[in-house]
Design a protein around this motif. Structure first.
Motif, PDB file in Angstrom:
ATOM      1  N   ASP A  33      73.627  78.876  35.481  1.00  0.00           N
ATOM      2  CA  ASP A  33      73.334  77.785  36.410  1.00  0.00           C
ATOM      3  C   ASP A  33      72.691  76.637  35.637  1.00  0.00           C
ATOM      4  O   ASP A  33      71.821  76.862  34.782  1.00  0.00           O
ATOM      5  CB  ASP A  33      72.400  78.272  37.512  1.00  0.00           C
ATOM      6  N   GLY A  34      73.105  75.424  35.939  1.00  0.00           N
ATOM      7  CA  GLY A  34      72.593  74.279  35.198  1.00  0.00           C
ATOM      8  C   GLY A  34      71.091  74.097  35.308  1.00  0.00           C
ATOM      9  O   GLY A  34      70.468  73.485  34.432  1.00  0.00           O
ATOM     10  N   ALA A  35      70.497  74.627  36.369  1.00  0.00           N
ATOM     11  CA  ALA A  35      69.049  74.487  36.577  1.00  0.00           C
ATOM     12  C   ALA A  35      68.276  75.714  36.129  1.00  0.00           C
ATOM     13  O   ALA A  35      67.075  75.840  36.428  1.00  0.00           O
ATOM     14  CB  ALA A  35      68.769  74.213  38.051  1.00  0.00           C
ATOM     15  N   ALA A  36      68.907  76.626  35.408  1.00  0.00           N
ATOM     16  CA  ALA A  36      68.252  77.874  35.015  1.00  0.00           C
ATOM     17  C   ALA A  36      67.074  77.623  34.088  1.00  0.00           C
ATOM     18  O   ALA A  36      67.078  76.686  33.268  1.00  0.00           O
ATOM     19  CB  ALA A  36      69.263  78.794  34.337  1.00  0.00           C
ATOM     20  N   GLU A  37      66.058  78.483  34.204  1.00  0.00           N
ATOM     21  CA  GLU A  37      64.886  78.378  33.339  1.00  0.00           C
ATOM     22  C   GLU A  37      65.286  78.717  31.906  1.00  0.00           C
ATOM     23  O   GLU A  37      66.028  79.659  31.656  1.00  0.00           O
ATOM     24  CB  GLU A  37      63.806  79.344  33.819  1.00  0.00           C
ATOM     25  N   GLY A  38      64.796  77.919  30.974  1.00  0.00           N
ATOM     26  CA  GLY A  38      65.107  78.138  29.568  1.00  0.00           C
ATOM     27  C   GLY A  38      66.233  77.278  29.041  1.00  0.00           C
ATOM     28  O   GLY A  38      66.558  77.322  27.852  1.00  0.00           O
ATOM     29  N   VAL A  39      66.856  76.467  29.930  1.00  0.00           N
ATOM     30  CA  VAL A  39      67.928  75.556  29.521  1.00  0.00           C
ATOM     31  C   VAL A  39      67.336  74.169  29.289  1.00  0.00           C
ATOM     32  O   VAL A  39      66.679  73.613  30.179  1.00  0.00           O
ATOM     33  CB  VAL A  39      69.039  75.476  30.585  1.00  0.00           C
ATOM     34  N   VAL A  40      67.546  73.627  28.110  1.00  0.00           N
ATOM     35  CA  VAL A  40      67.022  72.295  27.769  1.00  0.00           C
ATOM     36  C   VAL A  40      68.191  71.422  27.340  1.00  0.00           C
ATOM     37  O   VAL A  40      68.902  71.746  26.386  1.00  0.00           O
ATOM     38  CB  VAL A  40      65.970  72.364  26.646  1.00  0.00           C
ATOM     39  N   ARG A  41      68.390  70.303  28.045  1.00  0.00           N
ATOM     40  CA  ARG A  41      69.501  69.395  27.749  1.00  0.00           C
ATOM     41  C   ARG A  41      68.972  68.121  27.092  1.00  0.00           C
ATOM     42  O   ARG A  41      67.982  67.558  27.540  1.00  0.00           O
ATOM     43  CB  ARG A  41      70.250  69.022  29.014  1.00  0.00           C
ATOM     44  N   THR A  42      69.675  67.672  26.061  1.00  0.00           N
ATOM     45  CA  THR A  42      69.294  66.447  25.361  1.00  0.00           C
ATOM     46  C   THR A  42      70.542  65.600  25.118  1.00  0.00           C
ATOM     47  O   THR A  42      71.457  66.038  24.417  1.00  0.00           O
ATOM     48  CB  THR A  42      68.622  66.752  24.003  1.00  0.00           C
ATOM     49  N   VAL A  43      70.582  64.413  25.714  1.00  0.00           N
ATOM     50  CA  VAL A  43      71.698  63.498  25.476  1.00  0.00           C
ATOM     51  C   VAL A  43      71.541  62.903  24.087  1.00  0.00           C
ATOM     52  O   VAL A  43      70.480  62.362  23.739  1.00  0.00           O
ATOM     53  CB  VAL A  43      71.740  62.386  26.542  1.00  0.00           C
ATOM     54  N   MET A  44      72.595  62.998  23.290  1.00  0.00           N
ATOM     55  CA  MET A  44      72.518  62.565  21.899  1.00  0.00           C
ATOM     56  C   MET A  44      73.125  61.180  21.702  1.00  0.00           C
ATOM     57  O   MET A  44      74.110  60.824  22.359  1.00  0.00           O
ATOM     58  CB  MET A  44      73.261  63.566  21.003  1.00  0.00           C
ATOM     59  N   PRO A  45      72.555  60.382  20.804  1.00  0.00           N
ATOM     60  CA  PRO A  45      73.173  59.092  20.488  1.00  0.00           C
ATOM     61  C   PRO A  45      74.496  59.299  19.765  1.00  0.00           C
ATOM     62  O   PRO A  45      74.604  60.164  18.887  1.00  0.00           O
ATOM     63  CB  PRO A  45      72.141  58.413  19.583  1.00  0.00           C
ATOM     64  N   THR A  46      75.514  58.544  20.150  1.00  0.00           N
ATOM     65  CA  THR A  46      76.837  58.671  19.546  1.00  0.00           C
ATOM     66  C   THR A  46      77.379  57.303  19.172  1.00  0.00           C
ATOM     67  O   THR A  46      76.928  56.277  19.693  1.00  0.00           O
ATOM     68  CB  THR A  46      77.828  59.349  20.513  1.00  0.00           C
ATOM     69  N   GLN A  47      78.348  57.309  18.284  1.00  0.00           N
ATOM     70  CA  GLN A  47      78.985  56.052  17.903  1.00  0.00           C
ATOM     71  C   GLN A  47      79.757  55.459  19.078  1.00  0.00           C
ATOM     72  O   GLN A  47      79.819  54.245  19.235  1.00  0.00           O
ATOM     73  CB  GLN A  47      79.932  56.283  16.725  1.00  0.00           C
ATOM     74  N   ASP A  48      80.338  56.318  19.906  1.00  0.00           N
ATOM     75  CA  ASP A  48      81.159  55.881  21.027  1.00  0.00           C
ATOM     76  C   ASP A  48      80.314  55.869  22.302  1.00  0.00           C
ATOM     77  O   ASP A  48      80.027  56.923  22.868  1.00  0.00           O
ATOM     78  CB  ASP A  48      82.348  56.840  21.187  1.00  0.00           C
ATOM     79  N   PRO A  49      79.904  54.688  22.789  1.00  0.00           N
ATOM     80  CA  PRO A  49      79.046  54.642  23.982  1.00  0.00           C
ATOM     81  C   PRO A  49      79.782  55.001  25.261  1.00  0.00           C
ATOM     82  O   PRO A  49      79.149  55.232  26.293  1.00  0.00           O
ATOM     83  CB  PRO A  49      78.577  53.187  24.012  1.00  0.00           C
ATOM     84  N   SER A  50      81.125  55.042  25.223  1.00  0.00           N
ATOM     85  CA  SER A  50      81.889  55.317  26.440  1.00  0.00           C
ATOM     86  C   SER A  50      82.014  56.816  26.724  1.00  0.00           C
ATOM     87  O   SER A  50      82.542  57.202  27.770  1.00  0.00           O
ATOM     88  CB  SER A  50      83.286  54.688  26.347  1.00  0.00           C
ATOM     89  N   ARG A  51      81.538  57.677  25.806  1.00  0.00           N
ATOM     90  CA  ARG A  51      81.582  59.123  26.041  1.00  0.00           C
ATOM     91  C   ARG A  51      80.260  59.740  25.601  1.00  0.00           C
ATOM     92  O   ARG A  51      79.910  59.704  24.425  1.00  0.00           O
ATOM     93  CB  ARG A  51      82.737  59.778  25.287  1.00  0.00           C
ATOM     94  N   ARG A  52      79.545  60.305  26.548  1.00  0.00           N
ATOM     95  CA  ARG A  52      78.252  60.903  26.241  1.00  0.00           C
ATOM     96  C   ARG A  52      78.420  62.369  25.837  1.00  0.00           C
ATOM     97  O   ARG A  52      79.189  63.100  26.445  1.00  0.00           O
ATOM     98  CB  ARG A  52      77.321  60.809  27.449  1.00  0.00           C
ATOM     99  N   LEU A  53      77.685  62.754  24.820  1.00  0.00           N
ATOM    100  CA  LEU A  53      77.664  64.133  24.356  1.00  0.00           C
ATOM    101  C   LEU A  53      76.232  64.658  24.427  1.00  0.00           C
ATOM    102  O   LEU A  53      75.284  63.908  24.192  1.00  0.00           O
ATOM    103  CB  LEU A  53      78.197  64.236  22.928  1.00  0.00           C
ATOM    104  N   THR A  54      76.103  65.933  24.735  1.00  0.00           N
ATOM    105  CA  THR A  54      74.788  66.520  24.988  1.00  0.00           C
ATOM    106  C   THR A  54      74.571  67.767  24.141  1.00  0.00           C
ATOM    107  O   THR A  54      75.514  68.531  23.900  1.00  0.00           O
ATOM    108  CB  THR A  54      74.665  66.899  26.482  1.00  0.00           C
ATOM    109  N   GLU A  55      73.360  67.953  23.675  1.00  0.00           N
ATOM    110  CA  GLU A  55      72.946  69.222  23.079  1.00  0.00           C
ATOM    111  C   GLU A  55      72.264  70.036  24.173  1.00  0.00           C
ATOM    112  O   GLU A  55      71.409  69.524  24.898  1.00  0.00           O
ATOM    113  CB  GLU A  55      71.956  68.996  21.928  1.00  0.00           C
ATOM    114  N   ILE A  56      72.646  71.298  24.307  1.00  0.00           N
ATOM    115  CA  ILE A  56      72.042  72.164  25.312  1.00  0.00           C
ATOM    116  C   ILE A  56      71.477  73.397  24.616  1.00  0.00           C
ATOM    117  O   ILE A  56      72.216  74.184  24.019  1.00  0.00           O
ATOM    118  CB  ILE A  56      73.057  72.571  26.392  1.00  0.00           C
TER     119      ILE A  56
END
Length: 347
Positions: free
Chosen positions: A170-193
């Motif tokens: 579940d996206g809201a589960a305890e222990g899950v940490v999401r971080t949006v990362m800076p990318t060269q392409d601003p039109s597509r966001r990538l995340t570290e989880i």
């Protein structure tokens, strides 16, 4: 792959909706939004066209059309640089679930995905890319970090691919940490989880090679659409930009360059559609998928480079879309990794 009349009608309908509601201004508004895409446009595509339901079988609440139809939508989205949860959720997330073959999970999750009410995010890559798993499932709990996750910042359900199979979190589960990362392409966001000892539900094993093949042909489809849009932009500009008293499109040297761009776009479309058709039919060879991945990346890079060159200084201003296509080309060339070169069929 030969496009049927019904498939062509689907592509035409999607293009009409995007032309009316998903132009450059809408795409740029989406860049500034919380999720990075135009949520109203995605809602419209789901409700009026059913794009999220295309690859989902009817028994799980979908249309049951298949891979070809969903990737025709991805191709059309490539023309706009819009990045709603089509590629990450409605294609890769759905395919991962179907490959795992867990009927209970499919019945529970896929109807909402088909409606556009639930977003999936496939958590796969390690820090060095998709040739390694970022998350480990030892001891029945997930630990590690998935990198370069599409739709990961806001996905309702995380599908975590590990060496031990696919897991649901579940996206809201305890222990899950999401971080949006800076990318060269601003039109597509990538995340570290990051997963810190997170309890997860096992869904089954997944054929990673097939999932990777689907990812590669999906990106190839997007690259074809984006390259075609770059060609169209360049031809239109060449008709309006005047030098030495006449449009620059009348100069023979530029005609030759645009003809070369056209050949690249059409050859990319041919090889991408062939690989998609063979993959959908279950007859694709690894070399065909790899060839589509490599050629479409090279073609898109070459076409967008010519677009920037022939637009001149305006192409590198924020106000013009050419630089955004240039950044998408470089991002797509690395997304989901690349096959080894050179390619050769086994004897």
């Amino acid at each position: 792959m030969s496009i049927t009349a019904e498939q062509q009608e689907l592509a035409t309908t999607v293009r009409a909706v995007l032309t009316k509601h998903g132009d450059s201004a809408a795409m740029r508004r989406g860049l500034e939004s919380e999720r990075g895409y135009d949520e109203q446009l995605w809602k419209l595509l789901c409700e009026q066209v059913g794009v999220a339901a295309l690859a989902i079988p009817e028994e799980f609440g979908g249309i049951g059309a298949g891979l070809v139809e969903s990737l025709l939508v991805v191709e059309e989205l490539g023309r706009t640089l819009a990045a709603p949860p089509m590629l990450g959720s409605a294609v890769l997330g759905v395919r991962a679930l179907l490959l795992a073959g867990n009927t209970e999970a499919n019945e529970r999750l896929l109807p909402e995905v088909a409606e556009g009410a639930r977003t999936l995010a496939l958590c796969w890559a390690g820090r060095r890319g998709w040739d390694e798993f970022g998350v480990d499932a030892a001891g029945g709990k997930l630990s590690g970090t998935a990198h370069y996750v599409l739709d990961g910042a806001y996905a309702d359900t995380l599908l975590v691919l590990t060496a031990d199979g696919l897991f649901e979190v579940d996206g809201a589960a305890e222990g899950v940490v999401r971080t949006v990362m800076p990318t060269q392409d601003p039109s597509r966001r990538l995340t570290e989880i990051a997963f810190n000892g997170v309890a997860a539900q096992p869904l089954g094993s997944v054929e990673v090679a097939r999932l990777r093949a689907i990812a590669w042909v999906a990106v190839a489809a997007e690259q074809v659409g984006a390259a075609e849009q770059c060609l169209d932009m360049t031809v239109d500009y060449s008709k309006s930009r005047v030098q030495f008293g006449r449009p620059i499109g009348s100069f023979q040297a530029l005609k030759h360059r645009m003809a070369d761009m056209y050949v690249l776009v059409e050859s990319a479309r041919s090889i991408a559609h062939y690989a998609i058709g063979e993959l959908a039919a279950g007859t694709a060879e690894a070399v065909d998928v790899a060839a589509a991945r490599l050629h479409c990346s090279d073609a898109f890079n070459a076409v967008v480079s010519e677009t920037v060159q022939m637009h001149g200084g305006i192409a590198i201003t924020w106000e013009h879309d050419a630089h955004l296509f240039f950044k998408r080309a470089h991002g797509d060339a690395q997304l989901f990794g690349t096959p080894a070169r050179p390619l050769a069929r086994p004897a």
